[in-house]
Write an enzyme that holds these catalytic residues in place. Structure first.
Site, short mmCIF file in Angstrom:
data_model
loop_
_atom_site.label_atom_id
_atom_site.label_comp_id
_atom_site.label_asym_id
_atom_site.label_seq_id
_atom_site.Cartn_x
_atom_site.Cartn_y
_atom_site.Cartn_z
N ASN A 163 -20.68 40.46 -40.11
CA ASN A 163 -21.53 39.81 -41.09
C ASN A 163 -22.92 39.49 -40.55
O ASN A 163 -23.84 39.23 -41.34
CB ASN A 163 -20.83 38.57 -41.69
CG ASN A 163 -19.69 39.00 -42.62
OD1 ASN A 163 -19.61 40.16 -43.03
ND2 ASN A 163 -18.81 38.07 -42.94
N ARG A 171 -18.01 37.46 -58.04
CA ARG A 171 -18.90 37.20 -56.90
C ARG A 171 -20.34 37.19 -57.41
O ARG A 171 -21.03 38.19 -57.37
CB ARG A 171 -18.67 38.23 -55.80
CG ARG A 171 -17.27 38.10 -55.18
CD ARG A 171 -17.06 39.00 -54.01
NE ARG A 171 -17.82 38.60 -52.85
CZ ARG A 171 -17.66 39.13 -51.63
NH1 ARG A 171 -16.77 40.06 -51.44
NH2 ARG A 171 -18.40 38.74 -50.63
N ARG A 180 -13.62 48.95 -43.01
CA ARG A 180 -14.95 48.49 -43.41
C ARG A 180 -15.47 47.45 -42.42
O ARG A 180 -16.67 47.33 -42.23
CB ARG A 180 -14.87 47.78 -44.78
CG ARG A 180 -14.83 48.69 -45.97
CD ARG A 180 -14.92 47.86 -47.25
NE ARG A 180 -15.92 46.82 -47.06
CZ ARG A 180 -15.76 45.55 -47.37
NH1 ARG A 180 -14.66 45.13 -47.94
NH2 ARG A 180 -16.71 44.68 -47.15
N1 EPU Z 1 -21.92 31.88 -55.01
C1 EPU Z 1 -22.51 31.56 -56.20
N2 EPU Z 1 -23.74 32.12 -56.48
C2 EPU Z 1 -24.38 32.96 -55.62
C3 EPU Z 1 -23.76 33.27 -54.39
C4 EPU Z 1 -22.52 32.72 -54.10
O1 EPU Z 1 -21.96 30.80 -56.99
O2 EPU Z 1 -25.49 33.41 -55.94
C5 EPU Z 1 -20.59 31.29 -54.65
C6 EPU Z 1 -19.51 32.34 -54.52
O3 EPU Z 1 -18.92 32.66 -55.76
C7 EPU Z 1 -18.56 31.68 -53.55
C8 EPU Z 1 -19.47 30.83 -52.67
O4 EPU Z 1 -20.70 30.69 -53.37
O5 EPU Z 1 -17.68 30.83 -54.24
C9 EPU Z 1 -19.78 31.39 -51.30
O6 EPU Z 1 -20.31 32.72 -51.40
P1 EPU Z 1 -21.29 33.35 -50.33
O7 EPU Z 1 -22.54 33.74 -51.05
O8 EPU Z 1 -21.40 32.44 -49.17
O9 EPU Z 1 -20.53 34.67 -49.92
P2 EPU Z 1 -21.15 36.09 -49.61
O10 EPU Z 1 -22.47 35.95 -48.98
O11 EPU Z 1 -21.00 36.97 -50.79
C10 EPU Z 1 -20.25 36.19 -47.17
C11 EPU Z 1 -19.39 37.11 -46.36
C12 EPU Z 1 -17.95 36.98 -46.83
C13 EPU Z 1 -17.48 35.54 -46.71
C14 EPU Z 1 -18.45 34.60 -47.44
C15 EPU Z 1 -18.14 33.13 -47.23
C16 EPU Z 1 -20.94 38.88 -45.82
C17 EPU Z 1 -21.35 40.29 -46.02
N3 EPU Z 1 -19.88 38.46 -46.53
O12 EPU Z 1 -20.12 36.62 -48.51
O13 EPU Z 1 -17.22 37.78 -45.92
O14 EPU Z 1 -16.20 35.39 -47.26
O15 EPU Z 1 -19.80 34.84 -46.99
O16 EPU Z 1 -18.16 32.82 -45.88
O17 EPU Z 1 -21.52 38.15 -45.02
C18 EPU Z 1 -15.47 39.13 -45.19
O18 EPU Z 1 -16.13 39.30 -44.14
O19 EPU Z 1 -14.28 39.44 -45.34
C19 EPU Z 1 -16.14 38.51 -46.33
C20 EPU Z 1 -15.71 38.62 -47.56
#
Ligand code: EPU
Length: 433
Positions: free
Chosen positions: A23, A124, A401
């Protein structure tokens, strides 16, 4: 179809070396677009998500040179013709959305497909990313064919942004967009994960001015240009945690090398509560499980809370612990689909919304299972390693992945498993579609 065949029921013993953090890598590779001059990135994990990103950069005209197995050098201006980026390439990874922040930051224009990547079954959203880009002065629209168009003809201007939810992706995207913006950007309620700090360190090493990463307020003073340089990505917290959970589930002793023990503290604490011994060294942890596992309760939260990306692996280990454990998923709406397969392996789990109640059982039984997503897949591998008999894990592209050489690494710890490319009609998946 490629699958993993696991002859489980053996203890894990030996040493394993952890790769660079997925990440962090998926944020730092597109961040190289912001830099003028060659940018050398070390400790890059060899995983599908990073390979896809490097392919996307190549399609954009960036020169991508593999210096050695884990080092890549990126240089050259990109040509932003969206037709040059195949839609199919971009929609395969969720982190393709970091191209919006990087391209908008450098060229004030980006056209990127809606993100793909892990699908846990829930939504998401990216509303916080859009809110941040708009605050910096960009206009965002969704165009035909699933493209997000972002444009700031007059350039981006620093702004004060307060996120409504703590989001790793939105924090990273706004950092990428803001480093070359005019003036100061302040991100409040920012995510604090180690990969946020790693991205900030990378950007600063290339001439940016980012302060406060790792706290919930990040201040970015825009600079006119960034310069090339060399940067080494941090070790993967979740890959390390996955091996720790596997030793907990299978028993044995493993020295897990190339880690930052501080990043593993919440995982270490939970394993200790479960009766696993964890000894910390400067850049390694020794994990030992000899006796029985005890129950514990886990609630996932943004860093420094317990990581949601370790929830499936720990739930799997807890299936074999004495007593009743309660797991609460505090980040994603729906991340328990894999429990259906654990139940088929003999686990006793009851899921109600965001809570899973796990009654420990004395053993798991081998079964054909699926890697529904990256971490669910890692959990299935752990379950297969702990269960007596032969477990087959399908859909392993989801695992590859984000895990580099997972099979080889477990084999190095004494596991009896291999990757099979041979079609096998003797073990059809239940409800296969
Ligand atoms: N959320 C919103 N609005 C947004 C963005 C997020 O409501 O605009 C919510 C999501 O629905 C969720 C929470 O905020 O409930 C956290 O989401 P976040 O944006 O932090 O997740 P992400 O950036 O999409 C990254 C990792 C994920 C990991 C999450 C949480 C990467 C590429 N992915 O996702 O990693 O689960 O942070 O730590 O960095 C994994 O590696 O298996 C993976 C899924």
């Amino acid at each position: 179809m490629t699958k993993y065949v696991i002859n489980g029921g053996k203890r894990l013993n030996g040493e394993v070396t952890i790769s660079g953090a997925k990440n962090a890598a998926v944020a730092i590779v597109p961040a190289a677009l912001l830099v003028d001059g060659p940018c050398r990135i070390e400790n890059v994990p060899k995983i599908i998500d990073v390979t896809l990103q490097l392919e996307i950069l190549r399609e954009l005209g960036v020169s991508v040179r593999l210096v050695n197995a884990t080092t890549v050098e990126l240089s050259g201006e990109c040509n932003q013709d969206k037709d040059k980026i195949p839609y199919d390439l971009m929609r395969k990874i969720r982190a393709s959305y970091y191209l919006i922040g990087a391209l908008l930051g450098k060229y004030h224009k980006a056209e990127v497909t809606m993100p793909g990547g892990c699908n846990f079954g829930g939504v998401r959203p990216i509303d916080q990313h859009i809110k941040g880009f708009e605050a910096l002065g960009a206009k965002i629209s969704i165009r035909e064919g699933g493209y997000i168009h972002a444009e700031a003809p007059n350039g981006l201007k620093g702004a004060h942004i307060y996120f409504d939810v703590v989001s790793v992706g939105a924090t990273i995207n706004i950092m990428l967009a803001a480093v070359l913006a005019e003036g100061m950007t302040i991100i409040e309620n920012a995510a604090k994960e180690p990969h946020i700090v790693d991205l900030a360190n990378f950007l600063n090493a290339m001439g940016a001015d980012v302060k406060g990463a790792g706290t919930d307020v990040i201040k970015i003073r825009g600079v006119k240009k960034m310069h090339g340089g060399t940067y080494s990505i941090i070790p993967d917290q979740i890959e390390a945690g996955t091996f720790m959970a596997a030793v907990a589930a299978c028993g044995g002793q493993a020295l897990i090398k190339n880690v930052i023990p501080k990043h593993l503290e919440c995982i270490t604490n939970k394993l200790t509560e479960m009766g696993v011994e964890v000894t910390e060294y400067d850049d390694a942890v020794l994990v030992t499980r000899t006796g029985k596992l005890s129950k514990t309760n886990i609630k996932t939260m943004p860093y420094p809370g317990f990581p949601t990306d370790m929830q499936p692996q720990m739930t799997t280990a807890l299936c074999l612990a004495e007593g009743t454990s309660i797991i609460t998923e505090g980040v994603w709406d729906n991340r328990y689909r894999y429990t259906e397969d654990l139940i088929r392996m003999g686990a006793n789990i009851h899921v109600e919304g965001k809570v899973a109640v796990v009654e420990g059982v004395s053993e798991l039984k081998a079964a054909p299972v699926r890697a529904y997503d990256l971490r669910a897949g890692a959990a299935m591998v752990i379950a297969g390693l702990a269960a007596k008999g032969t477990t087959m894990v399908e859909q392993v592209t989801n695992i590859e992945r984000g895990y580099e050489n997972l099979v080889e690494k477990f084999v190095g710890l004494g596991a009896d498993m291999y990757r099979s490319e041979i079609p096998d009609s003797s073990s059809p998946m239940p409800n296969a579609k």
